[in-house]
Motif scaffolding. Structure first.
Motif, short mmCIF file in Angstrom:
data_model
loop_
_atom_site.label_atom_id
_atom_site.label_comp_id
_atom_site.label_asym_id
_atom_site.label_seq_id
_atom_site.Cartn_x
_atom_site.Cartn_y
_atom_site.Cartn_z
N ALA A 166 -1.10 7.68 0.21
CA ALA A 166 -1.73 7.93 -1.09
C ALA A 166 -1.89 6.62 -1.84
O ALA A 166 -1.33 5.59 -1.47
CB ALA A 166 -0.91 8.92 -1.91
N GLY A 167 -2.64 6.66 -2.90
CA GLY A 167 -2.87 5.46 -3.72
C GLY A 167 -3.63 5.82 -4.97
O GLY A 167 -3.70 6.99 -5.38
N LYS B 57 -2.67 2.19 -17.20
CA LYS B 57 -3.79 3.12 -16.98
C LYS B 57 -3.96 3.40 -15.48
O LYS B 57 -5.02 3.20 -14.91
CB LYS B 57 -5.08 2.55 -17.56
CG LYS B 57 -5.05 2.31 -19.07
CD LYS B 57 -4.91 3.62 -19.83
CE LYS B 57 -4.93 3.38 -21.35
NZ LYS B 57 -4.73 4.64 -22.10
N ALA B 58 -2.87 3.86 -14.88
CA ALA B 58 -2.86 4.03 -13.43
C ALA B 58 -3.12 5.48 -13.04
O ALA B 58 -2.81 6.41 -13.78
CB ALA B 58 -1.51 3.57 -12.86
N THR B 59 -3.67 5.66 -11.84
CA THR B 59 -3.86 6.97 -11.24
C THR B 59 -3.20 6.98 -9.87
O THR B 59 -2.94 5.92 -9.28
CB THR B 59 -5.34 7.32 -11.09
OG1 THR B 59 -5.95 6.42 -10.13
CG2 THR B 59 -6.06 7.21 -12.42
N TYR B 60 -2.96 8.20 -9.35
CA TYR B 60 -2.31 8.33 -8.04
C TYR B 60 -2.78 9.61 -7.39
O TYR B 60 -2.79 10.68 -8.02
CB TYR B 60 -0.79 8.34 -8.20
CG TYR B 60 -0.02 8.43 -6.90
CD1 TYR B 60 0.18 7.31 -6.13
CD2 TYR B 60 0.48 9.65 -6.47
CE1 TYR B 60 0.89 7.39 -4.93
CE2 TYR B 60 1.19 9.73 -5.28
CZ TYR B 60 1.40 8.60 -4.51
OH TYR B 60 2.08 8.68 -3.34
N SER B 61 -3.19 9.52 -6.11
CA SER B 61 -3.63 10.70 -5.38
C SER B 61 -3.72 10.34 -3.90
O SER B 61 -3.89 9.17 -3.54
CB SER B 61 -4.99 11.19 -5.88
OG SER B 61 -5.42 12.31 -5.14
N SER B 62 -3.61 11.36 -3.05
CA SER B 62 -3.84 11.18 -1.62
C SER B 62 -5.18 11.75 -1.20
O SER B 62 -5.49 11.79 -0.01
CB SER B 62 -2.71 11.84 -0.82
OG SER B 62 -2.68 13.23 -1.05
N VAL C 121 0.30 16.36 -0.86
CA VAL C 121 0.71 15.41 0.17
C VAL C 121 0.86 14.02 -0.45
O VAL C 121 -0.06 13.50 -1.07
CB VAL C 121 -0.32 15.38 1.32
CG1 VAL C 121 0.07 14.33 2.35
CG2 VAL C 121 -0.42 16.77 1.96
N GLY C 122 2.03 13.44 -0.28
CA GLY C 122 2.30 12.13 -0.84
C GLY C 122 2.95 12.18 -2.20
O GLY C 122 3.30 11.14 -2.73
#
Length: 806
Positions: free
Chosen positions: A167-168, A186-191, A769-770
């Motif tokens: 993920a990233g 201002k970060a995002t996170y997803s797989s 997931v992640g």
């Protein structure tokens, strides 16, 4: 021309060493790939300095996989390697690399259109298509400034990807504080990749995220988790672990629905007390029963370890009572092989096992033990002491009541097993037991029974003769017991309160193993033929006046038919004068030794009538039921197995178990089992996991599209149907949806609690997931009930442990 320089970072006065590679035709030059890994290996490893054949071409290959970077003082001794289309700079001051610039130091690689490095400041500045990889994590963006040794600097508008989680996300800016700390704004996170609407299926957005790898902690401020644009979880302060290591904090909520408690919502809190201690507290609210608290404490010390669990419902609105379940286990090693084992399980009332089936982990949910055991070996001897008590959960329906086992208060004993001269083997067991009825007020006995003490001794002497092809074991054994009894209340007439008896047994066990190489359907195999004869002679001893504290009939199968006694326990010894004959043949793969086919048959012949039997009636039938078994994996993707108990007197099958399993590949399995016990039960079991739409993870990976969110549907389930009672006894049925970057599960679980009673639970889970899993976890039930069940995406990197938040 392309150029590469190596900078010795351990010596500030070292000169820059220019390396120039001339362009030549492919046919005229050694096969040199791109310079980075090749020149590093050439200059750092002395083993490349010479070749036994100076005319032999040396092929240097670039390795995309980097070794983990050195840490601390070792990292300061690593050289820095620069390569680019053009290199320039001033010795001991700065270097400028332009055109596919690459900066490499240990396990860290920076690539950019333009890169400058100031040696006095240890500052690398990269611009244009910047890409940095470190510890398997990759960052890309327009601009990077980094003090290399301190790993201190910033990255503007980076996109990042973490290899372990798959993920990233993106950020407006990432500030590297040191090797162990970083801050993203201002970060995002997803797989998930972007879907048709322009965004990923699920995404975590934050105002600010702080990473502390040394303390295994990430802290997000203003975190919101969205699923297809819908906010499903939000918190002003979101804490999560950065590795699989444990971390204190609130875990994601869990929710479920069942027919006895209604809708349930719980939010666990995990407390990582110490590396060897932790606790979990789970507040829960039920729409029908009210609030409750589940708590668990675990500990592990060099000499002992265990866990304690308490589920407390202070006020159950459906029963107007306080309800609880208490369980615990403890193991201690005091040294010198002195071991202590303690097990405890208690509940508040008789109906707890029906209303809260998930809280009782015992294989016998209506029979809850308290068991303390202390043991110590002395050479070939083992001594032990035990205290065993029971809580028996009874019902008001007399047809479903169960008989309470006796309690042992206490059990003291010693066992011996060893060899003596001449190849003889000796076995001995001596025990003292005090048998009492359960004293728990919840246990009500329908019929009073005798209690008391028993002193017994079991002994045997045998002389095994063993060769590679056959074995012969003659054995003489005895079973002796002496009792001191307390008759049940209301007993009339004379009673022998101190009976005793000694019963000897003679047995002879002979077995052969014959092998041959042959072919089976054109396949070379090894076949065995394994006949066995077993003779037993035990004289008759009237035991009708003796108590029965722990004896029970053995199940009639391929193992028990070759034993001396038809009973387990001590209080009953079956008289016998009989011969048991059996034969087994196996077909084996000669290379791997895998068993392809097994067939067997066994039958017992009585040389005289048997008076002490499990059902209390004299056995006059000379030939016992015939036991047949068979299994095979010879047919590709199929596994077949069956056992039959056939009565020659009635020419009918008394018992049978037949099963078949079809598994043509991962995530595809179907099994069916038929069980028959004539006059008692007849059941059909089905279990399956099968894709009903889309591709399995293996198929997706083989096609190179495992990263997309293309959906795949799976049907999963296990059904147990009683054809004799014409009802569904137990079932678990559901569907799983694998979108690649998230998995959804909906599972219904029905568990019978009586002839006309059942509890049904609905379990819903969303696995990101992640990141984490949200909802009730049905995976353990699926793995326990479906043969061959596999977790979806188990071949991928495992997701992080559950996030915590407040």
């Amino acid at each position: 021309m392309g150029s590469a320089w190596i900078i010795d970072s351990t010596n500030r006065a070292a000169q820059l060493t220019p390396l120039v590679l001339l362009n030549k035709s492919r046919a005229a030059r050694p096969r040199l790939t791109r310079l980075a890994a090749s020149l590093a290996a050439l200059l750092v490893c002395p083993a490349w300095a010479q070749s036994s054949n100076p005319d032999e071409a040396i092929e240097l290959r670039q390795s995309p996989a980097l070794q983990p970077p050195a840490r601390g003082e070792a990292s300061r001794k690593l050289p820095i390697i620069l390569r680019a289309q053009t290199l320039g700079g001033r010795p001991d001051l700065d270097t400028v690399a332009e055109g596919n610039a690459e900066f490499r130091r240990g396990g860290m690689v920076i690539r950019a259109d333009r890169l400058s490095y100031s040696q006095p400041d240890d500052l690398a500045v990269a611009n244009g298509s910047v890409r940095i990889s470190r510890d398997g994590n990759i960052y890309t963006g327009p601009e990077l400034q980094l003090h290399v040794q301190r790993f201190e600097g910033f990255f503007l508008s980076p996109t990042y990807h973490f290899e372990r989680t798959g993920a990233g996300g993106t950020a407006a800016r990432v500030d590297f504080l040191d090797e162990q700390r970083a801050v993203a704004t201002k970060a995002t996170y997803s797989s998930c990749p972007a879907d048709g609407s322009g965004g990923p299926a699920w995404i975590l957005t934050t105002d600010r995220v702080s990473f502390d790898f040394a303390n295994n902690e990430g802290v997000a401020e203003g975190g919101v988790l969205r699923f297809y644009g819908v906010p499903i979880l939000g918190a002003p302060h979101l804490s999560f672990p950065l590795t699989d290591a444990r971390k204190s904090g609130w875990l994601p909520p869990s929710f479920g629905i069942d027919t006895t408690s209604g809708v349930q919502l719980s939010v666990p809190y995990y407390w990582n007390i110490a590396p060897n201690r932790d606790a979990t507290f789970t507040p829960e609210i039920s729409t029908r029963r009210g609030p409750s608290l589940a708590s668990e404490f675990r500990y592990l010390e060099p000499g002992y370890g265990g866990e304690v669990r308490l589920d407390l419902l202070p006020y159950d609105r459906t029963t107007d009572t306080t309800r609880y379940a208490l369980s615990g286990m403890h193991d201690s090693d005091f040294g010198s092989d002195l071991l202590l084992k303690m097990r405890l399980m208690r509940v508040s009332d008789n109906d707890y096992w029906k209303d809260f089936s998930g809280d009782i982990t015992s294989l016998t949910p209506r029979l809850l033990p308290t068991d303390f055991q202390l043991s110590r070996p002395f050479g070939d001897w083992t001594t032990y002491a035990r205290l065993q008590r029971w809580q028996v959960l009874q019902t008001t329906d007399t047809s479903t009541r169960i008989e309470a086992p006796y309690e042992r208060t206490p059990q003291l004993g010693a066992r011996y097993a060893g060899r003596v001269g001449g190849g003889f083997e000796l076995g001995f067991e001596g025990e003292f037991n005090r048998f009492t009825d359960p004293t728990d007020p919840l246990q009500k006995l329908d019929t009073p029974r005798a209690t008391g003490t028993r002193l017994h001794a079991l002994g045997s002497i045998s002389r095994p003769y063993v060769t590679p092809g056959w074995t012969l074991i003659p054995k003489v054994s005895f079973n002796a017991a002496s009792y001191s009894l307390t008759p049940p209340a209301g007993t009339l007439g004379p009673l022998n309160n101190s009976p005793s008896r000694v019963i000897p047994t003679l047995s002879l066990d002979s077995a052969w193993v014959l092998e041959r190489e042959t072919s089976f359907f054109g396949r070379n195999v090894r076949q065995t033929l394994e006949p066995r004869l077993f003779y037993v002679n035990t004289p008759y001893k009237d035991q009708s006046g003796l108590p029965n504290f722990d004896a029970a009939a053995k199940d009639f199968n391929f193992d028990s038919i070759f034993t001396e006694n038809a009973f387990s326990g001590v209080d009953r010894v079956s008289d016998a004068h009989q011969i048991t004959a059996g034969v087994t043949t196996r077909v084996l793969d000669p290379d791997s030794g895998a068993e392809l086919v097994r067939l067997g048959a066994a039958q017992r012949y009585l040389l005289r009538e048997q008076f002490v039997t499990p059902d209390g009636t004299t056995l006059t039938q000379r030939l016992s039921d015939l036991l047949l078994l068979g299994s095979t994996t010879l047919i590709p993707a199929w596994s077949l197995e069956g056992s039959v108990q056939y009565s020659p007197d009635t020419s009918r099958v008394n018992r049978s178990v037949v099963s078949a399993r079809y598994s043509p590949g991962p995530y595809r399995t179907i099994s069916a089992t038929y069980r028959l016990t004539r006059g008692l039960s007849e059941q059909v079991e089905l279990g399956w996991q099968w894709p009903i739409y889309g591709r399995t993870p293996v198929e997706a990976r083989s096609s190179g599209s495992s990263g997309d969110c293309s959906g795949s549907w799976y049907s999963v389930g296990h059904v147990n149907y009683s054809t004799l009672e014409r009802r569904l006894t137990d079932a678990i049925v559901g569907v799983e949806y694998d979108a690649g970057c998230w998995i959804g599960r909906i599972v219904a679980n029905r568990q019978s609690t009586g002839l006309s009673e059942a509890t049904t639970r609905l379990l819903l889970q969303l696995e990101l997931v992640g990141l984490s899993k949200l909802g009730s976890n049905p995976l353990q039930s699926l793995k326990d009930n479906i043969p061959g069940y596999r977790l979806l995406r188990e071949g991928r990197s495992e997701p992080l442990p559950s996030s915590t938040y407040d």
